[in-house]
Scaffold this motif. Structure first.
Motif, short mmCIF file in Angstrom:
data_model
loop_
_atom_site.label_atom_id
_atom_site.label_comp_id
_atom_site.label_asym_id
_atom_site.label_seq_id
_atom_site.Cartn_x
_atom_site.Cartn_y
_atom_site.Cartn_z
N VAL A 212 0.84 -1.21 0.00
CA VAL A 212 0.00 0.00 0.00
C VAL A 212 0.87 1.26 0.00
CG1 VAL A 212 -1.70 1.32 1.33
CG2 VAL A 212 -1.95 -1.16 1.09
N GLY A 213 1.97 1.22 0.75
CA GLY A 213 2.87 2.37 0.75
C GLY A 213 3.45 2.65 -0.63
N LEU A 214 3.86 1.60 -1.34
CA LEU A 214 4.38 1.79 -2.69
C LEU A 214 3.28 2.30 -3.63
CD1 LEU A 214 6.71 -1.31 -3.25
CD2 LEU A 214 7.39 1.10 -3.02
N LEU A 215 2.07 1.80 -3.47
CA LEU A 215 0.97 2.25 -4.33
C LEU A 215 0.63 3.72 -4.07
CD1 LEU A 215 -1.33 -0.89 -4.25
CD2 LEU A 215 -0.14 0.03 -6.24
N VAL A 216 0.69 4.15 -2.82
CA VAL A 216 0.45 5.57 -2.52
C VAL A 216 1.53 6.43 -3.15
CG1 VAL A 216 0.39 7.28 -0.66
CG2 VAL A 216 -0.87 5.14 -0.42
N LEU B 31 10.87 1.98 -5.06
CA LEU B 31 10.91 3.12 -4.14
C LEU B 31 11.79 4.23 -4.70
CD1 LEU B 31 10.09 4.22 -1.35
CD2 LEU B 31 12.13 3.13 -0.42
N ALA B 32 12.96 3.87 -5.23
CA ALA B 32 13.87 4.88 -5.78
C ALA B 32 13.28 5.54 -7.02
CB ALA B 32 15.22 4.23 -6.11
N TRP B 33 12.74 4.71 -7.93
CA TRP B 33 12.16 5.26 -9.15
C TRP B 33 11.06 6.27 -8.84
CZ3 TRP B 33 13.24 5.89 -13.98
CH2 TRP B 33 14.01 4.97 -14.70
N TRP B 34 10.10 5.86 -8.01
CA TRP B 34 8.91 6.70 -7.85
C TRP B 34 9.10 7.84 -6.86
CZ3 TRP B 34 5.44 7.17 -11.35
CH2 TRP B 34 5.37 6.16 -12.31
N LEU C 87 7.43 -1.31 -10.28
CA LEU C 87 6.46 -1.06 -9.20
C LEU C 87 5.46 -2.20 -9.10
CD1 LEU C 87 3.36 0.20 -8.65
CD2 LEU C 87 5.18 0.86 -7.11
N ILE C 88 4.92 -2.63 -10.23
CA ILE C 88 3.91 -3.69 -10.21
C ILE C 88 4.51 -4.99 -9.70
CG2 ILE C 88 2.47 -5.14 -11.69
CD1 ILE C 88 1.98 -2.65 -13.42
N ASP C 89 5.71 -5.31 -10.15
CA ASP C 89 6.36 -6.55 -9.69
C ASP C 89 6.59 -6.52 -8.18
OD1 ASP C 89 6.37 -7.48 -12.27
OD2 ASP C 89 8.47 -7.01 -12.66
N ALA C 90 6.99 -5.37 -7.66
CA ALA C 90 7.23 -5.26 -6.22
C ALA C 90 5.92 -5.39 -5.44
CB ALA C 90 7.89 -3.92 -5.91
N VAL C 91 4.87 -4.72 -5.88
CA VAL C 91 3.58 -4.80 -5.20
C VAL C 91 3.02 -6.21 -5.26
CG1 VAL C 91 1.17 -4.02 -5.31
CG2 VAL C 91 3.03 -2.37 -5.53
N ARG C 92 3.16 -6.85 -6.42
CA ARG C 92 2.66 -8.23 -6.56
C ARG C 92 3.37 -9.17 -5.59
NH1 ARG C 92 3.40 -8.83 -11.84
NH2 ARG C 92 1.23 -8.30 -12.38
N ALA C 93 4.68 -9.02 -5.48
CA ALA C 93 5.44 -9.87 -4.57
C ALA C 93 5.06 -9.63 -3.12
CB ALA C 93 6.94 -9.63 -4.77
#
Length: 275
Positions: free
Chosen positions: A164-168, A251-254, A230-236
């Protein structure tokens, strides 16, 4: 009455009116503009329908029409699909922000704001915050529906908090990019066209199918673009599988994209509103 008041205050020091710091004033302006955009959501059913209906339609479409033709080793397709569609829905919802910023710049609203002692970036902060909240609503709807049709994530509490943190963060970056596109657009119609950039980018990722089936050059591009990471990280994180380095890369990218998009959006908005 005036003479009486004058005698009473004669020889006395009148206390200065309480002052507020520039940061406090800017935060107050942001709060007011966030409230304005949230009222727009509640008063425009179309915005709520867009935020809620798209996740439902996409999830049902891919789950039942295409899901039977896609086999993934060690993972049900619905478990693969839900995290990717969350990112897709965030991109789709950003079009409202692109159009909203362009409308504020072209219909005279910003000129009225300029006559008030308010922080200019508060207009953009209001749009971005409302967009992130719409995205969280889409996330809740999609996860709830996913659970009803077979989504069984294996991630723990920490994994879900990380997801959720990455998605925000991702939503913040996308909506700051949306405000930048809205500030660039010369017309509301043009803003609608520019917004389609953010709609289609999440499709060119691993959101719907694994990249292993893609042609070589396309696979290299898709694997290394920030939305795929991002999607791969959230999926994992949602499914409790090994995220590897994708979490830190996302995290670095976004974080970088969000900071740069916010900087250039505020700069362009200032140029347009004072031009």
């Amino acid at each position: 009455m005036t003479q009486t008041l004058s005698r009473e205050t004669e020889g006395k020091q009148i206390p200065d009116a309480p002052t507020r710091s520039p940061i406090a004033l800017a935060l107050s302006d942001c709060r007011v503009l966030i409230g304005r955009n949230l009222k727009h959501i509640t008063r425009n059913p179309e915005m709520l329908i867009q935020a809620v209906s798209l996740p439902i339609v996409l999830l049902l479409l891919f789950r039942f029409m295409f899901g039977g033709a896609i086999n993934l080793p060690g993972m049900a397709y619905v478990d693969y699909l839900v995290p990717g569609l969350v990112a897709v829905s965030i991109g789709f919802n950003s079009t409202t922000t692109v159009v909203g910023v362009a409308s504020d710049l072209t219909n005279g609203l910003v000129e009225r704001f300029r006559s008030m002692p308010m922080a200019g970036p508060a207009v953009l902060v209001g749009h971005v915050t409302a967009g992130v909240l719409r995205s969280l609503l889409s996330l809740v709807v999609m996860v709830a529906l996913g659970l009803a049709i077979g989504f069984r994530p294996g991630g723990g509490v920490l994994g879900w908090l990380g997801a959720v943190g990455l998605l925000v963060l991702f939503a913040s970056g996308i909506f700051w990019l949306a405000t930048l596109l809205g500030s660039i657009a010369k017309t509301v119609e043009g803003a609608s066209g520019l917004g389609m950039i953010l709609v289609f980018v999440p499709y060119a990722t691993s959101a719907l199918v694994p990249t292993a089936s893609m042609p070589g050059v396309l696979r290299v591009v898709v694997d290394n673009q920030p939305v795929t990471v991002l999607i791969d990280a959230v999926r994992a994180l949602m499914n409790g599988t090994a995220a590897g380095s994708t979490g830190w890369l996302a995290l670095a990218w976004w974080a970088a994209i969000t900071a740069l998009a916010a900087f250039f959006a505020v700069r362009k908005f200032h140029q347009r509103s004072h031009g």
